[in-house]
Design an enzyme around this catalytic site. Structure first.
Site, PDB file in Angstrom:
ATOM      1  N   GLU A  19       0.901  -1.162   0.000  1.00 33.92           N
ATOM      2  CA  GLU A  19       0.000   0.000   0.000  1.00 33.92           C
ATOM      3  C   GLU A  19       0.928   1.197   0.000  1.00 33.92           C
ATOM      4  OE1 GLU A  19      -1.362   3.033   1.583  1.00 33.92           O
ATOM      5  OE2 GLU A  19      -2.187   1.911   3.281  1.00 33.92           O
ATOM      6  N   CYS A  32      -1.728   7.974   4.481  1.00 38.68           N
ATOM      7  CA  CYS A  32      -1.849   7.489   3.100  1.00 38.68           C
ATOM      8  C   CYS A  32      -2.998   8.187   2.398  1.00 38.68           C
ATOM      9  CB  CYS A  32      -2.148   5.998   3.068  1.00 38.68           C
ATOM     10  SG  CYS A  32      -1.286   5.051   4.305  1.00 38.68           S
TER      11      CYS A  32
END
Lengths: 515, 515
Positions: A255, A292
């Site tokens: 990720e 993120c």
């Protein structure tokens, strides 16, 4: 604090080489000498994991669930000892760290509940001339790379570890250099839980490493079956490439970066100028922008409300507090990147501060502005800046806004802000954006990723290396399993999930019907 | 027959270069000059697919289901015209080809039913402070490489195409050089069905190509989102590597080689000597051994029944008929490989014929024998021979049988043959074998892959490049989709699968409960 490696039920420190963690707020060395894992230690951890993989996979779900809950209990028992260490190593405020601990323990218990309920194994029963049944089985040893920005929730006992252990896979954690003490404390909680629950020796190991050496050894090891990573594009893609170049490629769930664009439609700009400006500014600055899902691009249309909206944004940015970043490298990169972007052609500085205090690693949020014409010519402007940074892209019309969506790379999220009517009319923009992201949000900020069954924290490359899977939410467990089909089996040899009497009482697809 | 490429709703033959198909039974050229697709034609097919991807994805399932059923109807309408061409191009007997047509049309209708029912999209609804919903969405243009050994069921309108079209992805087929005419006839059925159903122009294209040029162009094209392949390890792995080295890697589902070991336990050898020997021999020779699931290794224990069992096997092999193989290359490779293996150290020839008739491509089955001691020292002996070949590995005890399982690479299948009692006692062998395969079979042959929900036709590398997915059965559809999460959406903008009133009436996970 002695920074051993943890290899199953033993602690190990074969290497004289040690590394330390420091406090980002003042650069002081923190207590603890962490022994870097040797190749022998790493291999031992993997061999132990391999040796017990089948035994652990075959344990009843209740036992694995107890293990996950015991880990959560042990983490909570550490109380302020853990919180203090996380605060010291990460520079994150205590409130945030306490919240993150809650999330971490919540995730462990969420997966405990999920596997105890049991239906997640997707059991399928086809009774015909030939009896064919199928359910999911764990892949085997999983390596988890811990994330700099979530020392608890995406680290040692975070979502990757929780979902991998829940799926029935042993886990080997590579500690993050920025929070070695946190890792040590949490890894001890997991080791203790494994012992308390009487689990086989090797379901969990934790290794300290510096640089790429340990990580690449782990990813290349033939007995490792999957890898989970949260971090930068550079790191995640390098691990992915390494895994694909193995003689036997394995899945890598990296990720990675994302700019999480927010598209603001005109009526929202007009009618809720202040509230959206405040919401966006807060989202950009949350956790010093080290998420993120941090919104790195704000897409707006040039109209009569733009000046007021832009002024409100600047005002909101100017009232935000500077915060300590996670480590020296991140702080230096943030300052370099925001300055460099501010100098690109056509870019206007709306709010910037020079954050050159290398002692405190303090960083202010930054707001830039650029026209779509200049933005679309310069690929640098659509790249992520890790930190409390965003750039407002001013389009001349909605068609240019759609162009931004069409041209953007894969993202974790995109958000559309608008009044009810205009949202409906923006369906085309919504569909284009949806085709590029893992999660599409209406009238909300991308930061704040709920741990629930419907969450998808993933997205098309380069947001992740595999858009078919999520690293947050119930489906995260599916990263670590594969289907196995059982044909012509006598009932007693079938996994419990597939036995004729359905002893686990799970939902199954039987001859085409869900029971 | 004029061998055009099919690009959406038009036919195209820009290239003067043509290729032909031949009859493997007599090497005669068959009717038809097939124009090799140019780069421009390939790009046009992909651009058309990309342009209509969203429109096709958004069509109601009923319309996609009608498309799949119309394809099946059109294929059946071709009647003997199609059957004759397949027989001429493949050398397969008419009965087998008719059966394969039934399977092909059955698969198309199976996926039509599945998407019409609709629950496959895994809809999840979490109503909380924030409303979060999730369902699966198609990836976009998919390239399908057709298989030499199933000109219908794993080719132009085979399982890959059917499941990709069902998932909502446009498909570009690369025709197999061995059955260009079959591909042309079936591709016309699909084009006609797309026109009859009023589908957008570009949901399906079919391209002729020779060698690797067209294939690698398609796999490297930035607008291709996934690839499905059935064939050799060399071909499948090369496409996988190509796709992983793209700037934007994409999933490649290569279903490759497998030796599908059969473990025969002692009591079965004693009590059902003849019937198991006959079953194994027939399975080895089925379709001239040209099945992915062909049993290439028979693992037995040396005991007092071995001689009788071995004699029965030889007897059964000697009564099997030679059959025409699919093409010159496969025939030549089969003969070379079986001869080469028969010369390896410790290998005994039990039944072999020299098949040097290059005019008819006729091939006899082959049975070799080797001790576990010699087998375990020679990695060549565990490699697949594509054709009616098997090698019997004689172990001194059950522990050696388990070693064969432990040492084997990933396989599509493994089978255990035994009487009830000994099967129960062989649980350890079963578990080891299960950890290496996609499907584990008790008292059955691996050939014959049922199209049902519980089927898993896949397995750990190198059997496939992604053991988490199947190329046969209902779950094959999951290769071509990814989850998308919708947060804070007004009801009217949600996909139908997620709307509050559940207008599709599908099974959903709502706030943790299946409804």
């Amino acid at each position: 604090m002695i920074g051993y490696n943890i290899i199953g039920k033993k602690i190990s420190a074969l290497n004289d080489k040690t590394i330390q963690a420091s406090n980002p707020k003042n650069q002081e060395q923190l207590e603890g000498e962490f022994h870097v894992a040797t190749t022998e230690e790493a291999d031992e951890a993997i061999q132990k994991a391999k040796a017990v993989a089948r035994e652990y996979a075959n344990l009843p779900s209740s036992k694995k669930a107890l293990f996950l809950r015991t880990i959560a209990d042990n983490i909570e028992k550490l109380s302020s000892k853990l919180i203090d260490r996380v605060v010291a190593e990460s520079g994150l405020p205590e409130g945030r760290v306490t919240g993150e601990r809650g999330r971490t323990c919540g995730q462990l218990r969420f997966f405990a509940d999920k596997i105890e309920e049991g239906s997640w194994v997707n059991a399928i029963v086809d009774r015909g001339d030939v009896d064919i049944r199928q359910c999911l089985q764990p892949l085997g040893p999983v390596v988890v790379f811990t994330a700099s920005n979530f020392p608890l929730a995406f680290s040692t006992a975070g979502g990757d570890t929780a979902s991998a252990l829940a799926s029935g896979c042993p886990v080997i954690v590579k500690a993050h250099e920025s929070h070695l003490g946190t890792n040590n404390l949490v890894a001890e909680c997991i080791m203790a839980a494994a012992i308390e629950c009487g689990l086989p020796d090797g379901v969990f190991s934790s290794l300290n490493g510096a640089g790429y050496e340990l990580g690449s050894y782990l990813v290349k090891h033939p007995d490792v079956q999957a890898v989970a990573f949260t971090g930068s594009y550079g790191g995640g893609k390098a691990l992915y490439d390494l895994a694909q170049s193995r003689p036997h490629p394995i899945p890598v769930f990296s990720e990675m970066g994302s700019v999480n664009p927010i598209f603001v439609l005109p009526q929202a700009m007009e009618k809720k100028t202040t509230s959206w400006a405040e919401a966006i500014a807060s989202s950009v600055n949350l956790g010093a922008g080290q998420f993120c899902t941090n919104p790195g691009i704000i897409v707006v249309e040039r109209n009569e409300f733009l000046t007021a909206f832009s002024d409100q944004l600047v005002d909101a940015f100017s009232r935000l507090q500077a915060a300590t970043m996670l480590n020296k490298g991140i702080h230096a990169n943030y300052n370099k990147a925001k300055y460099s972007k501010s100098q690109e052609s056509g870019v206007k500085i709306k709010y910037i501060e020079i954050d050159d205090d290398k002692a405190s690693l303090s960083a202010h949020p930054c707001l830039l502005e650029v026209s779509y014409a200049d933005y679309s010519k310069n690929p640098k402007l659509s790249q992520e800046v890790f930190g409390p940074f965003t750039i407002m892209v001013v389009c001349e019309n909605q068609s240019e806004m759609k162009e931004v969506a069409s041209q953007m790379e894969g993202q974790l999220t995109a958000s559309i802000i608008g009044e009810a009517d205009e949202i409906i009319k923006a369906n085309d923009l919504l569909e284009i954006a949806a085709s590029k992201v893992g999660r599409i949000i209406i009238n909300g900020m991308p930061t704040g990723v709920a741990v629930c069954e419907a969450m998808n924290h993933g997205g098309p490359f380069p947001a992740t290396t595999d858009p078919r899977f999520t690293s947050v939410g119930g489906n995260a467990i599916y990263r670590f399993v594969r289907p196995v089909c059982y044909q012509g089996f006598p009932d007693e040899l079938l996994p419990d999930a597939l036995k004729e009497a359905n002893p686990l009482g799970i939902r199954r697809l039987e001859n085409g019907e869900y029971k």
